[in-house]
Design an enzyme around this catalytic site. Structure first.
Site, short mmCIF file in Angstrom:
data_model
loop_
_atom_site.label_atom_id
_atom_site.label_comp_id
_atom_site.label_asym_id
_atom_site.label_seq_id
_atom_site.Cartn_x
_atom_site.Cartn_y
_atom_site.Cartn_z
N ILE A 18 0.84 -1.21 0.00
CA ILE A 18 0.00 0.00 0.00
C ILE A 18 0.87 1.26 0.00
O ILE A 18 0.58 2.23 -0.72
CB ILE A 18 -0.95 -0.04 1.23
CG1 ILE A 18 -1.98 -1.16 1.06
CG2 ILE A 18 -1.63 1.32 1.42
CD1 ILE A 18 -2.82 -1.44 2.31
N ASP A 63 13.63 2.97 10.24
CA ASP A 63 12.82 2.06 11.06
C ASP A 63 11.99 2.93 12.00
O ASP A 63 12.55 3.62 12.87
CB ASP A 63 13.77 1.14 11.85
CG ASP A 63 13.01 0.13 12.70
OD1 ASP A 63 11.79 0.30 12.92
OD2 ASP A 63 13.66 -0.83 13.14
N ASN A 90 2.14 4.91 7.18
CA ASN A 90 1.61 3.70 6.56
C ASN A 90 2.09 2.41 7.23
O ASN A 90 1.46 1.37 7.06
CB ASN A 90 1.99 3.71 5.07
CG ASN A 90 1.78 2.36 4.42
OD1 ASN A 90 0.64 1.92 4.25
ND2 ASN A 90 2.85 1.67 4.09
N TYR A 155 -2.64 -5.81 17.21
CA TYR A 155 -2.70 -5.01 15.98
C TYR A 155 -3.95 -4.13 15.97
O TYR A 155 -3.88 -2.92 15.70
CB TYR A 155 -2.72 -5.99 14.80
CG TYR A 155 -2.97 -5.37 13.44
CD1 TYR A 155 -1.99 -4.65 12.78
CD2 TYR A 155 -4.19 -5.57 12.79
CE1 TYR A 155 -2.21 -4.11 11.52
CE2 TYR A 155 -4.43 -5.04 11.52
CZ TYR A 155 -3.43 -4.32 10.90
OH TYR A 155 -3.66 -3.78 9.64
N LYS A 159 -4.39 -0.06 15.95
CA LYS A 159 -5.10 0.65 14.87
C LYS A 159 -6.22 1.52 15.44
O LYS A 159 -6.47 2.63 14.96
CB LYS A 159 -5.66 -0.35 13.86
CG LYS A 159 -4.60 -1.05 13.02
CD LYS A 159 -3.83 -0.09 12.15
CE LYS A 159 -2.99 -0.79 11.10
NZ LYS A 159 -2.17 0.14 10.30
N1 LIG Z 1 -2.96 -5.60 3.33
C1 LIG Z 1 -4.08 -5.52 4.04
O1 LIG Z 1 -5.00 -6.37 3.92
C2 LIG Z 1 -4.29 -4.37 5.01
C3 LIG Z 1 -5.57 -4.18 5.54
C4 LIG Z 1 -5.79 -3.12 6.42
C5 LIG Z 1 -4.74 -2.29 6.76
N2 LIG Z 1 -3.49 -2.51 6.22
C6 LIG Z 1 -2.42 -1.61 6.64
O2 LIG Z 1 -1.79 -1.05 5.51
C7 LIG Z 1 -0.43 -0.75 5.80
C8 LIG Z 1 0.48 -1.35 4.75
O3 LIG Z 1 0.28 -2.76 4.72
P1 LIG Z 1 0.72 -3.66 3.47
O4 LIG Z 1 -0.28 -4.74 3.34
O5 LIG Z 1 1.04 -2.79 2.30
O6 LIG Z 1 2.08 -4.32 4.04
P2 LIG Z 1 3.45 -4.68 3.29
O7 LIG Z 1 4.12 -5.69 4.15
O8 LIG Z 1 3.21 -5.01 1.86
O9 LIG Z 1 4.27 -3.31 3.35
C9 LIG Z 1 4.66 -2.78 4.58
C10 LIG Z 1 5.91 -1.95 4.38
O10 LIG Z 1 6.30 -1.42 5.66
C11 LIG Z 1 7.69 -1.63 5.84
N3 LIG Z 1 7.98 -1.70 7.28
C12 LIG Z 1 7.62 -2.69 8.14
N4 LIG Z 1 8.04 -2.37 9.39
C13 LIG Z 1 8.66 -1.18 9.31
C14 LIG Z 1 9.31 -0.33 10.23
N5 LIG Z 1 9.43 -0.69 11.52
N6 LIG Z 1 9.83 0.84 9.81
C15 LIG Z 1 9.74 1.20 8.50
N7 LIG Z 1 9.16 0.43 7.56
C16 LIG Z 1 8.63 -0.74 7.96
C17 LIG Z 1 7.99 -2.92 5.09
O11 LIG Z 1 9.37 -3.05 4.78
C18 LIG Z 1 7.09 -2.75 3.87
O12 LIG Z 1 7.74 -2.02 2.85
C19 LIG Z 1 -0.20 -1.29 7.23
O13 LIG Z 1 -0.38 -0.26 8.16
C20 LIG Z 1 -1.30 -2.30 7.39
O14 LIG Z 1 -1.63 -2.52 8.74
C21 LIG Z 1 -3.24 -3.52 5.37
#
Ligand SMILES: NC(=O)c1ccc[n+]([C@@H]2O[C@H](COP(=O)([O-])OP(=O)(O)OC[C@H]3O[C@@H](n4cnc5c(N)ncnc54)[C@H](O)[C@@H]3O)[C@@H](O)[C@H]2O)c1
Length: 266
Positions: A18, A63, A90, A155, A159
């Protein structure tokens, strides 16, 4: 004139999923984008791609659990671009979780990057956001898990915490900047996008699960990262100039009601 021409956006967790879609969308609308991520290599690759397409871009290994790392990433962004208009929180970490067995470490593993990371990023970016000529804007990525019970207490509670953080900071910084800086404009808007299930690598290898989720969604499909990026771009832009403190579910309708009353979900 594109919506983010001349503006600078700092996106955390921007190397994948995302966050990556948000970075690409904001860049396509004219923003210089700071690609901040734990995965420095993938962040670098995305920043190079954005630059090749003519946008300003900076990759930073950051991080969000580490205060110093956040501070130096924000400083690097301000030095490079001279301003910061938009922050997108994000990063969110979910995972295996058993409420009856989990200890403090398991709690912190999910809640700290998800909620604590956003707090750190806002605190470090705030002095720059308050000086943004058109007002600063923070968009945090929550989840439907923060709005109702879908499991995963650590989690989900983090949120839900982001919702409260968004509302409180919206009130705190709606007009306080002028008072803090002694000059205008000096306000920051805070909003939150709450996605439902979105097809990213977190669901990799679980196509059957995604397919069965899709049936639960009133719009009949799970989300794509670009669905979320479009909503973030709206809330971050001047089109949302009088919107602050809101939670926008981008969830195919899953939180609107009880699909089981309307559909045969088998
Ligand atoms: N995918 C879903 O179904 C979903 C649903 C609801 C909410 N979300 C939220 O959307 C956001 C993105 O999720 P996604 O599915 O794209 O995940 P993803 O794993 O594809 O991407 C997450 C990114 O965050 C980075 N990351 C992780 N920990 C980190 C840290 N401590 N510092 C800096 N970077 C860090 C990772 O390297 C990665 O690039 C999150 O907040 C997640 O909770 C996702």
């Amino acid at each position: 004139m594109r919506r983010f021409d001349g503006r600078v956006a700092f996106v955390t967790g921007a190397a994948h999923g995302i966050g990556r879609a948000i970075a690409i969308r904001l860049a396509a609308e004219g923003a210089a984008v700071v690609v901040a991520d734990l995965d420095g290599e993938a962040a670098g690759a995305l920043a190079r791609t954005l630059a090749e397409h003519g946008g300003g871009a900076l990759a930073t290994h950051c991080d969000v659990r580490d205060r110093e790392a956040v501070r130096s990433a924000v400083a690097a962004a301000a030095t490079r671009f001279g301003r910061l208009d938009v922050l997108v929180n994000n990063v969110g970490v979910a995972g295996e979780w058993d409420f009856e067995k989990a200890g403090d470490d398991e709690w912190a593993q999910q809640s700290d990057p998800t909620l604590g990371g956003a707090v750190r990023c806002v605190q470090e970016a705030l002095p720059h956001l308050l000086r943004a000529p058109g007002g600063g804007s923070v968009v945090s990525i929550g989840s439907v898990n923060g709005l109702a019970a879908f499991g995963g207490e650590a989690y989900s509670a983090a949120k839900a915490g982001l919702v409260s953080l968004t509302q409180n900071l919206a009130l705190r910084y709606g007009r306080r900047g002028r008072e803090l800086l002694g000059t205008g404009p000096g306000w920051v808007r805070f909003n939150l996008v709450a996605p439902g299930t979105v097809r990213t690598r977190v669901w990799e290898g679980r196509p059957e699960e995604l397919e069965s989720f899709a049936k639960q969604y009133p719009l009949g499909r799970v989300g794509e990262p670009e669905d979320i990026a479009a909503a973030v771009a709206f809330l971050a832009s001047a089109d949302a100039a009088w919107i602050t403190g809101v939670v926008l579910p981008v969830d195919g309708g899953i939180t609107a009601g009880h699909p089981a009353f309307f559909y045969d979900l088998r």
